[in-house]
Design a protein around this motif. Structure first.
Motif, mmCIF file in Angstrom:
data_model
loop_
_atom_site.group_PDB
_atom_site.id
_atom_site.type_symbol
_atom_site.label_atom_id
_atom_site.label_comp_id
_atom_site.label_asym_id
_atom_site.label_seq_id
_atom_site.Cartn_x
_atom_site.Cartn_y
_atom_site.Cartn_z
ATOM 1 N N SER A 70 0.833 -1.127 -0.034
ATOM 2 C CA SER A 70 -0.078 0.006 -0.064
ATOM 3 C C SER A 70 0.805 1.085 -0.080
ATOM 4 O O SER A 70 2.258 1.060 0.126
ATOM 5 C CB SER A 70 -0.804 -0.126 1.194
ATOM 6 O OG SER A 70 -1.795 0.863 0.982
ATOM 7 N N ALA A 71 0.259 2.498 -0.020
ATOM 8 C CA ALA A 71 1.148 3.614 -0.147
ATOM 9 C C ALA A 71 2.054 3.886 1.111
ATOM 10 O O ALA A 71 1.883 3.450 1.934
ATOM 11 C CB ALA A 71 0.109 4.650 -0.237
ATOM 12 N N SER A 96 3.816 2.640 6.176
ATOM 13 C CA SER A 96 2.962 2.394 5.118
ATOM 14 C C SER A 96 1.441 2.238 5.519
ATOM 15 O O SER A 96 1.386 2.012 6.834
ATOM 16 C CB SER A 96 3.216 1.306 4.244
ATOM 17 O OG SER A 96 2.398 0.997 3.291
ATOM 18 N N TYR A 97 0.579 2.376 4.736
ATOM 19 C CA TYR A 97 -0.759 2.387 4.813
ATOM 20 C C TYR A 97 -1.381 0.747 4.921
ATOM 21 O O TYR A 97 -2.419 0.563 5.438
ATOM 22 C CB TYR A 97 -1.384 3.062 3.873
ATOM 23 C CG TYR A 97 -2.341 4.376 4.400
ATOM 24 C CD1 TYR A 97 -1.553 5.055 5.220
ATOM 25 C CD2 TYR A 97 -3.423 4.657 3.824
ATOM 26 C CE1 TYR A 97 -2.139 6.144 5.657
ATOM 27 C CE2 TYR A 97 -4.090 5.795 4.253
ATOM 28 C CZ TYR A 97 -3.545 6.664 5.135
ATOM 29 O OH TYR A 97 -4.039 7.680 5.782
ATOM 30 N N ASP A 98 -0.210 0.146 4.538
ATOM 31 C CA ASP A 98 -0.680 -1.555 4.567
ATOM 32 C C ASP A 98 -0.338 -2.061 6.243
ATOM 33 O O ASP A 98 -0.398 -3.110 6.528
ATOM 34 C CB ASP A 98 0.136 -2.442 3.742
ATOM 35 C CG ASP A 98 1.813 -2.255 3.975
ATOM 36 O OD1 ASP A 98 2.094 -1.605 5.235
ATOM 37 O OD2 ASP A 98 2.523 -2.700 3.083
ATOM 38 N N LYS A 99 -0.321 -1.125 7.413
ATOM 39 C CA LYS A 99 -0.194 -1.415 8.721
ATOM 40 C C LYS A 99 1.096 -2.215 8.875
ATOM 41 O O LYS A 99 0.990 -2.807 9.928
ATOM 42 C CB LYS A 99 -1.450 -2.267 8.967
ATOM 43 C CG LYS A 99 -2.618 -1.546 8.691
ATOM 44 C CD LYS A 99 -3.953 -2.414 9.004
ATOM 45 C CE LYS A 99 -5.147 -1.897 8.860
ATOM 46 N NZ LYS A 99 -6.395 -2.851 8.966
ATOM 47 N N VAL A 106 -1.692 -8.759 4.026
ATOM 48 C CA VAL A 106 -0.481 -8.320 3.428
ATOM 49 C C VAL A 106 -0.013 -9.609 2.345
ATOM 50 O O VAL A 106 0.379 -9.386 1.503
ATOM 51 C CB VAL A 106 0.845 -7.955 4.412
ATOM 52 C CG1 VAL A 106 2.095 -7.890 3.775
ATOM 53 C CG2 VAL A 106 0.419 -6.945 5.403
ATOM 54 N N TYR A 107 -0.277 -10.708 2.984
ATOM 55 C CA TYR A 107 -0.080 -11.842 2.267
ATOM 56 C C TYR A 107 -0.486 -11.909 0.838
ATOM 57 O O TYR A 107 -0.013 -12.338 -0.028
ATOM 58 C CB TYR A 107 -0.097 -13.191 3.108
ATOM 59 C CG TYR A 107 0.169 -14.628 2.378
ATOM 60 C CD1 TYR A 107 1.736 -14.959 2.475
ATOM 61 C CD2 TYR A 107 -0.875 -15.278 2.169
ATOM 62 C CE1 TYR A 107 1.920 -16.092 1.837
ATOM 63 C CE2 TYR A 107 -0.432 -16.510 1.541
ATOM 64 C CZ TYR A 107 0.906 -16.913 1.512
ATOM 65 O OH TYR A 107 1.061 -18.217 0.810
ATOM 66 N N ASN A 108 -1.898 -11.876 1.068
ATOM 67 C CA ASN A 108 -2.617 -11.998 -0.196
ATOM 68 C C ASN A 108 -2.554 -10.889 -1.161
ATOM 69 O O ASN A 108 -2.485 -11.062 -2.568
ATOM 70 C CB ASN A 108 -4.233 -12.070 0.398
ATOM 71 C CG ASN A 108 -4.610 -13.124 1.291
ATOM 72 O OD1 ASN A 108 -4.159 -14.284 1.143
ATOM 73 N ND2 ASN A 108 -5.722 -12.799 2.033
ATOM 74 N N ALA A 109 -2.226 -9.666 -0.386
ATOM 75 C CA ALA A 109 -2.075 -8.552 -1.575
ATOM 76 C C ALA A 109 -0.651 -8.815 -2.282
ATOM 77 O O ALA A 109 -0.359 -8.320 -3.374
ATOM 78 C CB ALA A 109 -2.063 -7.281 -0.706
#
Length: 453
Positions: free
Chosen positions: A292-293, A310-313, A409-412
Protein backbone atom coordinates in the motif's frame (compact mmCIF):
# COMPACT_ATOMS: atom_id res chain seq x y z
CA UNK A 1 61.53 -13.05 30.15
CA UNK A 2 65.25 -12.59 30.60
CA UNK A 3 66.70 -11.52 34.00
CA UNK A 4 70.29 -10.28 34.30
CA UNK A 5 72.23 -10.22 37.58
CA UNK A 6 75.14 -7.79 37.58
CA UNK A 7 77.00 -9.67 40.36
CA UNK A 8 76.97 -13.19 38.92
CA UNK A 9 76.42 -12.30 35.27
CA UNK A 10 73.78 -15.03 35.11
CA UNK A 11 70.94 -15.16 32.57
CA UNK A 12 67.66 -16.85 33.57
CA UNK A 13 64.78 -17.61 31.18
CA UNK A 14 61.23 -17.67 32.59
CA UNK A 15 57.80 -18.47 31.17
CA UNK A 16 55.21 -15.70 31.47
CA UNK A 17 51.51 -16.50 31.10
CA UNK A 18 48.62 -14.08 30.96
CA UNK A 19 45.90 -15.34 33.35
CA UNK A 20 43.21 -13.94 31.05
CA UNK A 21 44.13 -16.58 28.48
CA UNK A 22 43.23 -19.55 30.65
CA UNK A 23 41.29 -18.30 33.71
CA UNK A 24 37.49 -18.31 33.83
CA UNK A 25 35.66 -15.01 34.35
CA UNK A 26 33.24 -16.60 36.85
CA UNK A 27 32.83 -19.97 38.55
CA UNK A 28 29.96 -20.87 36.25
CA UNK A 29 31.83 -19.94 33.10
CA UNK A 30 33.28 -22.57 30.80
CA UNK A 31 36.98 -23.41 30.90
CA UNK A 32 39.12 -21.75 28.28
CA UNK A 33 41.02 -24.07 25.99
CA UNK A 34 43.91 -23.21 23.66
CA UNK A 35 43.29 -23.72 19.99
CA UNK A 36 45.66 -24.47 17.15
CA UNK A 37 44.53 -22.76 13.94
CA UNK A 38 46.56 -24.98 11.63
CA UNK A 39 44.07 -25.92 8.84
CA UNK A 40 45.61 -29.39 8.47
CA UNK A 41 44.44 -30.22 12.00
CA UNK A 42 40.81 -29.34 11.18
CA UNK A 43 39.70 -31.32 8.11
CA UNK A 44 35.99 -30.96 9.03
CA UNK A 45 36.08 -27.23 9.63
CA UNK A 46 33.66 -26.31 6.80
CA UNK A 47 30.88 -28.75 7.86
CA UNK A 48 31.31 -27.68 11.48
CA UNK A 49 31.03 -24.00 10.55
CA UNK A 50 27.97 -24.69 8.40
CA UNK A 51 26.26 -26.40 11.35
CA UNK A 52 27.13 -23.46 13.60
CA UNK A 53 25.75 -21.02 11.01
CA UNK A 54 22.53 -23.04 10.71
CA UNK A 55 22.09 -23.08 14.49
CA UNK A 56 22.90 -19.37 14.69
CA UNK A 57 20.28 -18.36 12.10
CA UNK A 58 17.68 -20.56 13.84
CA UNK A 59 18.42 -18.97 17.21
CA UNK A 60 18.22 -15.52 15.62
CA UNK A 61 14.65 -16.21 14.51
CA UNK A 62 13.80 -17.70 17.92
CA UNK A 63 14.97 -14.57 19.76
CA UNK A 64 13.55 -12.13 17.17
CA UNK A 65 11.19 -10.16 19.43
CA UNK A 66 11.35 -6.60 18.05
CA UNK A 67 8.41 -5.01 19.87
CA UNK A 68 9.47 -3.29 23.10
CA UNK A 69 6.44 -1.27 24.17
CA UNK A 70 4.01 1.50 23.33
CA UNK A 71 3.52 5.09 24.47
CA UNK A 72 -0.17 5.63 25.12
CA UNK A 73 -1.65 9.04 25.98
CA UNK A 74 -2.76 10.87 22.84
CA UNK A 75 -6.48 11.41 22.26
CA UNK A 76 -6.22 11.47 18.46
CA UNK A 77 -4.10 9.92 15.71
CA UNK A 78 -0.36 10.60 15.63
CA UNK A 79 0.60 12.91 12.76
CA UNK A 80 4.36 13.48 13.20
CA UNK A 81 7.40 12.57 15.31
CA UNK A 82 10.51 14.58 16.21
CA UNK A 83 13.90 13.75 17.75
CA UNK A 84 16.20 15.76 20.01
CA UNK A 85 19.97 15.26 19.37
CA UNK A 86 20.81 16.69 22.81
CA UNK A 87 18.62 14.16 24.67
CA UNK A 88 18.62 10.74 23.00
CA UNK A 89 15.74 9.47 25.15
CA UNK A 90 13.44 12.38 24.27
CA UNK A 91 10.76 12.05 21.60
CA UNK A 92 8.33 14.72 20.42
CA UNK A 93 4.97 13.70 18.99
CA UNK A 94 2.26 15.78 17.36
CA UNK A 95 -1.35 14.65 17.05
CA UNK A 96 -4.25 15.41 14.75
CA UNK A 97 -6.00 17.42 17.49
CA UNK A 98 -3.09 19.89 17.79
CA UNK A 99 -1.60 18.33 20.93
CA UNK A 100 2.19 18.19 21.34
CA UNK A 101 3.77 15.76 23.79
CA UNK A 102 7.33 15.32 25.01
CA UNK A 103 8.13 11.71 25.97
CA UNK A 104 10.95 10.17 27.97
CA UNK A 105 11.28 6.93 26.01
CA UNK A 106 13.66 5.31 28.52
CA UNK A 107 11.06 5.63 31.30
CA UNK A 108 8.06 5.40 28.94
CA UNK A 109 6.28 8.39 30.41
CA UNK A 110 5.11 11.83 29.32
CA UNK A 111 7.30 14.73 30.43
CA UNK A 112 5.04 17.50 29.21
CA UNK A 113 1.87 18.08 27.18
CA UNK A 114 0.81 21.31 25.50
CA UNK A 115 -1.90 22.36 23.05
CA UNK A 116 0.37 23.57 20.26
CA UNK A 117 -2.01 24.25 17.33
CA UNK A 118 -5.65 24.37 16.32
CA UNK A 119 -6.04 21.38 14.02
CA UNK A 120 -3.32 19.02 12.84
CA UNK A 121 0.29 19.36 13.95
CA UNK A 122 1.78 18.86 10.51
CA UNK A 123 5.50 18.74 11.30
CA UNK A 124 7.94 18.86 14.22
CA UNK A 125 11.64 19.72 13.79
CA UNK A 126 14.44 20.41 16.28
CA UNK A 127 17.11 23.02 15.47
CA UNK A 128 20.59 22.31 16.79
CA UNK A 129 21.71 25.82 15.87
CA UNK A 130 19.33 27.46 18.36
CA UNK A 131 18.45 24.44 20.58
CA UNK A 132 14.75 25.06 20.00
CA UNK A 133 11.80 23.11 18.64
CA UNK A 134 9.69 24.26 15.69
CA UNK A 135 6.15 23.16 14.90
CA UNK A 136 3.72 23.99 12.09
CA UNK A 137 0.01 23.27 11.90
CA UNK A 138 -3.25 23.85 10.06
CA UNK A 139 -3.72 27.21 11.83
CA UNK A 140 -1.03 28.79 9.56
CA UNK A 141 1.35 29.32 12.48
CA UNK A 142 5.05 28.59 12.94
CA UNK A 143 5.80 28.21 16.63
CA UNK A 144 9.21 28.14 18.31
CA UNK A 145 9.55 26.35 21.67
CA UNK A 146 12.37 26.25 24.19
CA UNK A 147 13.22 22.78 25.49
CA UNK A 148 16.26 23.14 27.74
CA UNK A 149 14.71 22.07 31.06
CA UNK A 150 15.21 18.46 32.10
CA UNK A 151 11.52 18.03 32.88
CA UNK A 152 10.32 19.69 29.67
CA UNK A 153 8.58 22.53 31.50
CA UNK A 154 9.91 25.02 28.90
CA UNK A 155 7.08 23.92 26.60
CA UNK A 156 4.48 25.91 28.56
CA UNK A 157 4.32 28.65 25.93
CA UNK A 158 6.08 29.32 22.61
CA UNK A 159 8.91 31.84 22.65
CA UNK A 160 8.06 33.03 19.11
CA UNK A 161 5.08 32.74 16.78
CA UNK A 162 4.97 33.63 13.07
CA UNK A 163 1.66 33.98 11.22
CA UNK A 164 1.90 32.88 7.58
CA UNK A 165 -0.36 33.53 4.60
CA UNK A 166 -1.23 29.87 3.95
CA UNK A 167 -1.40 26.47 5.60
CA UNK A 168 1.98 24.79 6.12
CA UNK A 169 2.64 21.05 5.79
CA UNK A 170 6.37 20.78 6.60
CA UNK A 171 9.31 22.53 8.21
CA UNK A 172 13.06 21.96 8.25
CA UNK A 173 15.69 24.11 10.04
CA UNK A 174 19.14 24.80 8.58
CA UNK A 175 21.89 22.89 10.34
CA UNK A 176 24.19 25.84 11.15
CA UNK A 177 22.35 29.07 10.15
CA UNK A 178 19.29 30.76 11.67
CA UNK A 179 17.19 29.84 8.62
CA UNK A 180 13.99 27.80 8.32
CA UNK A 181 12.43 26.21 5.26
CA UNK A 182 8.68 25.60 5.16
CA UNK A 183 6.44 24.07 2.53
CA UNK A 184 2.76 24.50 1.74
CA UNK A 185 1.54 26.47 -1.24
CA UNK A 186 5.22 27.20 -2.02
CA UNK A 187 8.67 26.80 -0.54
CA UNK A 188 9.52 29.67 1.84
CA UNK A 189 12.79 30.51 3.58
CA UNK A 190 12.54 32.35 6.90
CA UNK A 191 15.00 34.05 9.20
CA UNK A 192 14.13 33.43 12.83
CA UNK A 193 14.02 37.14 13.67
CA UNK A 194 11.66 38.09 10.81
CA UNK A 195 7.92 37.72 10.39
CA UNK A 196 8.11 37.66 6.57
CA UNK A 197 9.89 35.09 4.39
CA UNK A 198 13.25 36.18 3.00
CA UNK A 199 12.83 34.08 -0.16
CA UNK A 200 10.05 32.18 -1.94
CA UNK A 201 10.49 29.42 -4.53
CA UNK A 202 7.70 28.45 -6.91
CA UNK A 203 7.67 26.07 -9.87
CA UNK A 204 4.08 25.54 -10.98
CA UNK A 205 3.07 23.35 -8.02
CA UNK A 206 -0.26 23.56 -6.17
CA UNK A 207 1.21 22.45 -2.85
CA UNK A 208 4.20 20.73 -1.28
CA UNK A 209 3.91 17.85 1.21
CA UNK A 210 7.38 17.43 2.71
CA UNK A 211 10.61 19.44 2.78
CA UNK A 212 14.07 18.58 4.14
CA UNK A 213 17.42 20.35 4.35
CA UNK A 214 20.48 18.34 3.35
CA UNK A 215 22.61 17.63 6.43
CA UNK A 216 25.90 17.53 4.49
CA UNK A 217 25.46 20.02 1.66
CA UNK A 218 23.70 22.43 4.00
CA UNK A 219 22.39 24.86 1.38
CA UNK A 220 20.51 22.21 -0.59
CA UNK A 221 16.93 21.21 0.22
CA UNK A 222 14.36 18.95 -1.43
CA UNK A 223 10.57 18.91 -1.43
CA UNK A 224 7.73 16.66 -2.67
CA UNK A 225 4.98 18.29 -4.72
CA UNK A 226 1.33 17.46 -5.30
CA UNK A 227 1.99 17.32 -9.07
CA UNK A 228 3.99 14.07 -8.45
CA UNK A 229 7.29 15.97 -8.57
CA UNK A 230 10.42 16.06 -6.44
CA UNK A 231 12.04 19.51 -6.53
CA UNK A 232 15.57 20.47 -5.51
CA UNK A 233 16.38 23.97 -4.25
CA UNK A 234 19.56 25.87 -3.41
CA UNK A 235 18.96 28.61 -0.85
CA UNK A 236 21.75 30.68 -2.45
CA UNK A 237 19.91 30.79 -5.80
CA UNK A 238 16.79 32.73 -6.76
CA UNK A 239 15.08 29.87 -8.65
CA UNK A 240 14.73 26.11 -8.04
CA UNK A 241 17.48 23.84 -9.38
CA UNK A 242 15.88 20.70 -10.82
CA UNK A 243 12.64 18.78 -10.84
CA UNK A 244 11.79 15.16 -11.59
CA UNK A 245 8.20 14.03 -12.14
CA UNK A 246 7.17 10.48 -11.20
CA UNK A 247 4.08 8.53 -12.18
CA UNK A 248 2.58 8.88 -8.70
CA UNK A 249 2.93 11.33 -5.83
CA UNK A 250 5.67 11.17 -3.19
CA UNK A 251 4.53 11.61 0.41
CA UNK A 252 7.85 12.11 2.23
CA UNK A 253 11.54 12.58 1.55
CA UNK A 254 14.69 12.03 3.59
CA UNK A 255 18.39 12.74 2.91
CA UNK A 256 21.09 10.21 3.68
CA UNK A 257 23.00 11.72 6.65
CA UNK A 258 26.32 10.21 5.50
CA UNK A 259 26.18 10.60 1.70
CA UNK A 260 25.75 14.17 0.55
CA UNK A 261 23.94 13.55 -2.75
CA UNK A 262 21.62 10.66 -1.86
CA UNK A 263 17.97 10.94 -0.84
CA UNK A 264 15.01 8.56 -0.65
CA UNK A 265 11.36 9.34 -1.41
CA UNK A 266 8.32 7.42 -0.15
CA UNK A 267 5.81 7.06 -2.99
CA UNK A 268 2.13 6.30 -3.43
CA UNK A 269 2.90 3.42 -5.83
CA UNK A 270 3.96 1.19 -2.87
CA UNK A 271 7.68 1.75 -3.55
CA UNK A 272 10.52 3.91 -2.28
CA UNK A 273 12.96 5.54 -4.71
CA UNK A 274 16.58 6.36 -3.90
CA UNK A 275 18.04 9.10 -6.12
CA UNK A 276 21.39 10.75 -6.66
CA UNK A 277 20.68 14.47 -6.93
CA UNK A 278 23.34 14.79 -9.65
CA UNK A 279 21.41 12.50 -12.02
CA UNK A 280 17.64 12.35 -11.70
CA UNK A 281 16.98 10.55 -14.99
CA UNK A 282 17.00 7.19 -13.20
CA UNK A 283 16.81 6.22 -9.51
CA UNK A 284 19.76 4.42 -7.96
CA UNK A 285 17.43 1.84 -6.46
CA UNK A 286 13.74 0.98 -6.24
CA UNK A 287 12.78 -0.46 -2.85
CA UNK A 288 9.66 -2.62 -3.05
CA UNK A 289 7.72 -5.04 -0.75
CA UNK A 290 5.02 -2.70 0.60
CA UNK A 291 1.47 -3.46 -0.57
CA UNK A 292 0.00 0.00 0.00
CA UNK A 293 1.05 3.64 -0.15
CA UNK A 294 4.29 4.48 1.69
CA UNK A 295 3.71 7.47 3.98
CA UNK A 296 7.02 8.22 5.71
CA UNK A 297 10.72 7.36 5.55
CA UNK A 298 13.66 8.05 7.86
CA UNK A 299 17.36 7.12 7.68
CA UNK A 300 19.44 5.61 10.43
CA UNK A 301 22.31 7.76 11.80
CA UNK A 302 24.82 5.51 10.00
CA UNK A 303 23.18 6.09 6.61
CA UNK A 304 23.28 2.36 5.85
CA UNK A 305 19.60 1.62 6.52
CA UNK A 306 16.24 3.34 6.58
CA UNK A 307 12.76 2.65 7.91
CA UNK A 308 9.46 3.13 6.09
CA UNK A 309 5.88 3.42 7.33
CA UNK A 310 2.97 2.42 5.12
CA UNK A 311 -0.81 2.31 4.93
CA UNK A 312 -0.57 -1.50 4.81
CA UNK A 313 -0.16 -1.37 8.65
CA UNK A 314 3.48 -2.50 8.60
CA UNK A 315 6.90 -1.01 9.28
CA UNK A 316 9.70 -2.21 7.00
CA UNK A 317 13.46 -1.91 7.41
CA UNK A 318 15.65 -1.64 4.32
CA UNK A 319 19.34 -1.83 3.61
CA UNK A 320 20.03 1.36 1.67
CA UNK A 321 21.61 -0.60 -1.18
CA UNK A 322 19.09 -3.45 -1.37
CA UNK A 323 15.79 -3.53 -3.26
CA UNK A 324 13.92 -5.69 -0.74
CA UNK A 325 13.34 -5.15 2.97
CA UNK A 326 15.41 -7.02 5.50
CA UNK A 327 12.64 -7.09 8.12
CA UNK A 328 8.96 -6.31 8.66
CA UNK A 329 7.31 -5.26 11.94
CA UNK A 330 3.59 -5.46 12.67
CA UNK A 331 1.15 -6.07 15.51
CA UNK A 332 -2.48 -7.14 15.61
CA UNK A 333 -3.84 -3.79 16.84
CA UNK A 334 -1.59 -1.47 14.84
CA UNK A 335 -3.54 0.39 12.16
CA UNK A 336 -2.38 2.55 9.25
CA UNK A 337 1.04 4.10 9.84
CA UNK A 338 1.41 7.87 9.62
CA UNK A 339 5.05 8.43 10.65
CA UNK A 340 8.26 6.62 11.56
CA UNK A 341 11.63 7.66 13.02
CA UNK A 342 14.98 5.97 13.62
CA UNK A 343 16.55 6.81 17.00
CA UNK A 344 19.82 8.74 17.01
CA UNK A 345 21.65 5.97 18.89
CA UNK A 346 20.85 3.51 16.05
CA UNK A 347 19.16 1.02 18.37
CA UNK A 348 15.45 1.76 18.24
CA UNK A 349 12.65 2.66 15.85
CA UNK A 350 9.55 4.68 16.64
CA UNK A 351 6.30 4.42 14.70
CA UNK A 352 3.11 6.43 14.99
CA UNK A 353 -0.27 5.27 13.73
CA UNK A 354 -3.80 6.61 13.54
CA UNK A 355 -5.04 4.57 16.52
CA UNK A 356 -3.24 7.02 18.88
CA UNK A 357 -0.26 4.85 19.88
CA UNK A 358 3.49 5.34 19.47
CA UNK A 359 5.31 2.03 19.32
CA UNK A 360 8.95 1.34 20.16
CA UNK A 361 10.82 -1.37 18.23
CA UNK A 362 14.33 -2.75 18.21
CA UNK A 363 16.33 -1.81 15.12
CA UNK A 364 17.69 -5.37 15.06
CA UNK A 365 14.96 -7.77 16.08
CA UNK A 366 17.18 -10.39 17.79
CA UNK A 367 19.52 -7.92 19.53
CA UNK A 368 19.89 -8.43 23.27
CA UNK A 369 19.03 -5.40 25.38
CA UNK A 370 21.12 -4.86 28.48
CA UNK A 371 24.66 -5.81 29.44
CA UNK A 372 26.53 -8.08 27.03
CA UNK A 373 29.75 -9.60 28.32
CA UNK A 374 32.85 -9.53 26.10
CA UNK A 375 32.85 -13.27 25.42
CA UNK A 376 29.17 -13.24 24.57
CA UNK A 377 29.67 -10.30 22.23
CA UNK A 378 32.56 -12.11 20.54
CA UNK A 379 30.43 -15.25 20.10
CA UNK A 380 27.60 -13.19 18.54
CA UNK A 381 30.03 -11.53 16.15
CA UNK A 382 31.42 -14.93 15.11
CA UNK A 383 27.87 -16.20 14.52
CA UNK A 384 27.07 -13.17 12.37
CA UNK A 385 30.15 -13.78 10.25
CA UNK A 386 29.31 -17.46 9.84
CA UNK A 387 25.77 -16.65 8.75
CA UNK A 388 27.17 -14.10 6.30
CA UNK A 389 29.57 -16.73 4.94
CA UNK A 390 26.87 -19.37 4.33
CA UNK A 391 23.93 -17.04 3.61
CA UNK A 392 23.50 -18.35 0.05
CA UNK A 393 23.02 -21.95 1.13
CA UNK A 394 19.33 -22.83 0.58
CA UNK A 395 18.52 -23.94 4.13
CA UNK A 396 20.10 -20.90 5.79
CA UNK A 397 18.72 -18.49 3.20
CA UNK A 398 15.18 -19.82 3.65
CA UNK A 399 15.27 -19.52 7.44
CA UNK A 400 16.79 -16.06 7.40
CA UNK A 401 14.32 -14.62 4.87
CA UNK A 402 11.14 -16.16 6.24
CA UNK A 403 8.72 -13.77 7.99
CA UNK A 404 5.17 -14.23 9.20
CA UNK A 405 3.04 -11.43 7.75
CA UNK A 406 -0.62 -10.48 8.28
CA UNK A 407 -3.14 -12.21 6.07
CA UNK A 408 -4.08 -9.07 4.14
CA UNK A 409 -0.40 -8.38 3.38
CA UNK A 410 0.18 -11.97 2.28
CA UNK A 411 -2.81 -11.96 -0.09
CA UNK A 412 -2.01 -8.52 -1.50
CA UNK A 413 1.62 -9.52 -2.08
CA UNK A 414 0.57 -12.59 -4.05
CA UNK A 415 -1.88 -10.54 -6.10
CA UNK A 416 0.78 -7.94 -6.96
CA UNK A 417 3.25 -10.67 -7.85
CA UNK A 418 0.79 -12.34 -10.23
CA UNK A 419 0.13 -8.94 -11.84
CA UNK A 420 3.84 -8.37 -12.42
CA UNK A 421 4.24 -11.85 -13.91
CA UNK A 422 1.30 -11.26 -16.25
CA UNK A 423 2.70 -7.89 -17.38
CA UNK A 424 6.09 -9.45 -18.01
CA UNK A 425 4.52 -12.28 -19.99
CA UNK A 426 2.50 -9.84 -22.08
CA UNK A 427 5.58 -7.74 -22.84
CA UNK A 428 7.45 -10.89 -23.92
CA UNK A 429 4.62 -11.99 -26.22
CA UNK A 430 4.34 -8.54 -27.81
CA UNK A 431 8.06 -8.44 -28.51
CA UNK A 432 8.07 -11.98 -29.87
CA UNK A 433 5.21 -11.47 -32.33
CA UNK A 434 5.89 -7.88 -33.46
CA UNK A 435 8.09 -7.24 -36.47
CA UNK A 436 8.99 -3.73 -35.38
CA UNK A 437 11.07 -3.97 -32.22
CA UNK A 438 9.95 -1.84 -29.31
CA UNK A 439 12.50 0.05 -27.20
CA UNK A 440 13.59 -1.70 -24.01
CA UNK A 441 12.77 0.44 -20.94
CA UNK A 442 14.67 -0.48 -17.76
CA UNK A 443 12.51 -1.24 -14.72
CA UNK A 444 14.11 1.55 -12.70
CA UNK A 445 13.16 4.27 -15.19
CA UNK A 446 9.53 3.20 -15.72
CA UNK A 447 8.39 5.35 -12.79
CA UNK A 448 10.07 8.50 -14.20
CA UNK A 449 7.85 10.69 -16.38
CA UNK A 450 10.17 13.63 -17.02
CA UNK A 451 13.07 15.68 -15.70
CA UNK A 452 13.26 19.46 -15.85
CA UNK A 453 16.08 21.89 -15.14
Amino acid sequence: MDIFNDDSKMKVRMLVRNPDDYMRETKRDIHKLPRNYDPTLHPLEAPREYTRALNAVKLERVFALPFIGSLDGHRDGISCLGKNPDHLSWLFSGACDGELKLWDVAKRRVLYTVQAHDGFVRAVAYSQESSTLYTVGDDKLIKQWKCDAEDGSDLKAPVNTILTSGMLTGISPHRSKPVLATCGEACHLWEKSRAQPIKTFQWGVDSLQSIKFNQVEENILAACGSDRSIILYDMRESVPLRKVVLKMRSNSICWNPMEAFIFTAANEDYNLYTFDMRNLTSPLNVHSDHVSAVIDVDYSPTGKEFVSASYDKTVRLYDARQAHSRDIYHTKRMQRLTCAAWSLDDRFIYSGSDEMNIRIWKARAAEKLGVVKPRERAALQVNDKLVEKFVHHPAIKKIQRHRHVPKHVYNARNELRSGRIAARRKDYNVRTHTKRQLPVIPEKTKAIVSEQQ
